[in-house]
Design a protein around this motif. Structure first.
Motif, PDB file in Angstrom:
ATOM      1  N   LEU A 138      -4.072  42.798  44.490  1.00 19.94           N
ATOM      2  CA  LEU A 138      -2.560  43.498  44.408  1.00 19.94           C
ATOM      3  C   LEU A 138      -1.964  43.607  45.692  1.00 19.94           C
ATOM      4  N   TYR A 139      -2.709  43.897  46.840  1.00 15.77           N
ATOM      5  CA  TYR A 139      -2.132  43.946  48.120  1.00 15.77           C
ATOM      6  C   TYR A 139      -2.299  42.467  49.015  1.00 15.77           C
ATOM      7  N   GLU A 179      -4.667  41.190  50.102  1.00 10.33           N
ATOM      8  CA  GLU A 179      -5.810  40.886  51.283  1.00 10.33           C
ATOM      9  C   GLU A 179      -7.097  40.248  50.491  1.00 10.33           C
ATOM     10  N   SER A 209      -0.922  45.083  33.889  1.00  8.40           N
ATOM     11  CA  SER A 209      -0.586  46.508  34.014  1.00  8.40           C
ATOM     12  C   SER A 209      -0.480  46.982  35.413  1.00  8.40           C
ATOM     13  N   LEU A 210      -1.491  47.090  36.201  1.00  6.18           N
ATOM     14  CA  LEU A 210      -1.638  47.577  37.301  1.00  6.18           C
ATOM     15  C   LEU A 210      -0.291  47.083  38.294  1.00  6.18           C
ATOM     16  N   GLU A 221       2.204  45.638  37.461  1.00  3.05           N
ATOM     17  CA  GLU A 221       3.765  45.894  37.121  1.00  3.05           C
ATOM     18  C   GLU A 221       3.927  47.416  37.552  1.00  3.05           C
ATOM     19  N   THR A 222       2.772  48.344  37.403  1.00  2.00           N
ATOM     20  CA  THR A 222       3.081  49.803  37.788  1.00  2.00           C
ATOM     21  C   THR A 222       3.486  49.799  39.136  1.00  2.00           C
ATOM     22  N   LEU A 223       2.559  48.995  40.054  1.00  2.00           N
ATOM     23  CA  LEU A 223       2.770  49.142  41.600  1.00  2.00           C
ATOM     24  C   LEU A 223       4.044  48.481  41.972  1.00  2.00           C
ATOM     25  N   GLU A 224       4.455  47.365  41.175  1.00  2.00           N
ATOM     26  CA  GLU A 224       5.890  46.729  41.512  1.00  2.00           C
ATOM     27  C   GLU A 224       6.982  47.845  41.414  1.00  2.00           C
ATOM     28  N   GLN A 272       6.741  49.983  44.398  1.00  2.00           N
ATOM     29  CA  GLN A 272       7.131  49.277  45.564  1.00  2.00           C
ATOM     30  C   GLN A 272       8.549  48.601  45.596  1.00  2.00           C
ATOM     31  N   ILE A 277     -12.775  43.228  38.351  1.00  2.00           N
ATOM     32  CA  ILE A 277     -12.119  44.333  38.449  1.00  2.00           C
ATOM     33  C   ILE A 277     -12.172  44.856  39.826  1.00  2.00           C
ATOM     34  N   GLU A 320      -5.178  44.062  32.106  1.00  2.00           N
ATOM     35  CA  GLU A 320      -5.352  45.306  32.929  1.00  2.00           C
ATOM     36  C   GLU A 320      -4.724  44.874  34.415  1.00  2.00           C
ATOM     37  N   PHE A 342      -9.574  43.624  41.976  1.00  2.00           N
ATOM     38  CA  PHE A 342      -8.130  44.029  41.506  1.00  2.00           C
ATOM     39  C   PHE A 342      -7.255  44.321  42.665  1.00  2.00           C
ATOM     40  N   GLU A 343      -7.728  45.598  43.379  1.00  2.00           N
ATOM     41  CA  GLU A 343      -6.932  46.265  44.437  1.00  2.00           C
ATOM     42  C   GLU A 343      -6.703  45.361  45.763  1.00  2.00           C
ATOM     43  N   LEU A 344      -7.880  44.641  46.243  1.00  2.00           N
ATOM     44  CA  LEU A 344      -7.275  43.670  47.464  1.00  2.00           C
ATOM     45  C   LEU A 344      -6.389  42.531  46.860  1.00  2.00           C
TER      46      LEU A 344
END
Lengths: 198, 277
Positions: B15-16, B18, B43-44, B46-49, B52, B8, B40, B11-13
């Protein structure tokens, strides 16, 4: 071609022609950011004008350590947050607080979807409600999220603009994303991302 | 579950874009096997897209075309206010630059002098006055004290002399001839001193002291003029003179007054010092 720094130096001496070039290069970016932050065309227009007046008045403070656009973004964010503070106090006078206000709006979205799924899926309508969902974020979360995900600025530059550490910027961005995920989860289960983005 | 926590955090890296390739592969493998993490993550994503891929709301064309025209008058106002400020600044600069350097030095020196006089007058004048008062009081007190001390010594010497004569047993039959030459000599000295001392005791506060010295002078004059050493009747005269004039009583009163006046002078000095502080 004249660089931003040369134009800034000329503008510092009162050269409005040089400043007009800087305005021309950055006015749309400033407007977009102002719109994303305020979710309102009139506010975005007022803010983008105000930003350039403020920038011109305080040009002497710009030392060229960062990009001119980053400096403008910083002024834009501060102007937006200041206006938002004033507005949120007005909203609170009518509704209990901002959370209640947003919950009310999101409930409206859900009811609209249940009543007319096709209309709800229309891009314009969806965008409007996504923008409203952004208001659930704190000012700092919204600033970071808007700059990174809606204006495509790298985390490093956001860190410079908002004068926050890189770790804080990343942390605020992810926290914002989680909040938005929770707020928008109700319709994402029903509509595919492809549908939403058309 | 601990395993999931590790992924988890990635996830952040991810998603970008990185995340390192090796970590990305590990995460993908985990997402294939873990339904919770996969849901999870998606879902994150899709939200980001959603945000963006969201297109910017374009500004009003007329607003953008007239952007500079609306802005320019405001900026010209800023320029005008700046130029007014610059003019004032340059006026002041010219005013100061037009004078030769020595005029500023002279003006500075005069200013310091005036300030010094002002400070001196304001802060030290009262002290000087009080110092003068103290000096005057001291001078006055000193002259008074000198004559006072002289008079006291005079009185003491006279008292000793008189006590010896007054208390002499003149009734005894076995009285042998007494040599009073020393008493005569001392008395003559004291009479001579009395003339000088009376002049010195000129202060109003010394009036009583002066009177006492005069009384003593009269009696001492009698002693100084003894003619017969065997005729002791003059001693009776001295006794009656001492009694009539209440010499010893006056001497005692004078002693008490001197003691009081000395403590008064001390109090006055300490009061002035306290005021000064």
């Amino acid at each position: 071609m004249e660089t931003d720094l040369i134009l800034v130096e000329r503008a510092k001496k009162g050269d409005l022609k040089a400043f007009s070039k800087l305005v021309e290069q950055n006015k749309k970016l400033v407007y977009y950011l102002a719109y994303d932050m305020m979710n309102n065309r009139e506010d975005a227009e007022d803010i983008s004008q105000e930003v350039f007046i403020k920038a011109y008045k305080s040009l002497a403070n710009f030392r060229g350590d960062s990009k001119f656009s980053s400096w403008l973004y910083r002024i834009t964010m501060n102007t937006c947050l200041s206006l938002r503070r004033n507005k949120s106090s007005k909203i609170k006078s009518g509704v209990e607080d901002i959370e209640d206000y947003l919950e009310h709006n999101l409930t409206e979205m859900k009811v609209s979807y249940e009543q007319n799924p096709e209309r709800f899926a229309e891009r314009g309508f969806m965008k409007k409600n996504i923008d409203k969902a952004l208001n659930v974020l704190s000012p700092r979360e919204k600033s970071v999220f808007v700059l990174r995900n809606m204006n495509d600025l790298p985390f490093g530059e956001i860190s410079e603009i908002l004068k926050l550490t890189l770790g804080t910027v990343r942390s605020l961005n992810f926290r914002a994303l989680k909040k938005l995920q929770n707020q928008l989860s109700f319709y994402k289960n029903t509509l595919s991302v492809e549908e939403i983005n058309g | 579950m601990a395993n999931c926590k590790t992924y988890i955090k990635m996830f952040e890296l991810s998603l970008y874009g990185e995340l390192k390739e090796k970590d990305e592969n590990e995460l993908n493998l985990h997402l294939e096997t873990c339904k919770t993490c996969s849901e999870e993550y998606n879902s994150l994503k899709e939200t980001l897209e959603l945000f963006q891929n969201r297109e910017h709301v374009e500004p009003d064309i007329i607003f953008m075309e007239s952007f500079w025209d609306n802005l320019q008058p405001e900026l010209e106002k800023v320029n005008n206010s700046k130029s007014v400020f610059d003019n004032l600044k340059s006026t002041f600069a010219n005013l100061f630059n037009s004078q030769p350097k020595w005029t500023y030095q002279l003006a500075g020196g005069l200013a310091i002098l005036v300030m010094g006089i002002f400070i001196g007058r304001f802060f030290f004048n009262s002290n000087v006055a009080t110092e003068n008062t103290i000096v005057a009081i001291n001078n006055e007190n000193n002259s008074v004290n000198v004559s006072q001390v002289k008079a006291e010594r005079y009185i003491d010497r006279s008292k000793v002399l008189l006590l010896g004569l007054v208390n002499m047993d003149t009734e005894s039959e076995n009285v042998e001839p007494i040599n009073f030459q020393q008493q005569k000599r001392i008395s003559q000295q004291l009479v001579t001193e009395a003339a000088v001392l009376k002049k010195e005791l000129s202060a109003p506060s010394q009036r009583r002291l002066k009177e006492l010295v005069s009384d003593l002078e009269v009696i001492l004059l009698q002693i100084a003029n003894i003619e017969s050493e065997y005729d002791l009747s003059w001693i009776d005269l001295v006794r009656s003179g001492v009694d009539k004039r209440g010499i010893f009583l006056k001497i005692n009163i004078q002693k008490m007054q001197n003691t009081n006046s000395q403590s008064d002078v001390k109090d006055e000095r300490s009061e002035i010092k306290n005021k000064n502080i």
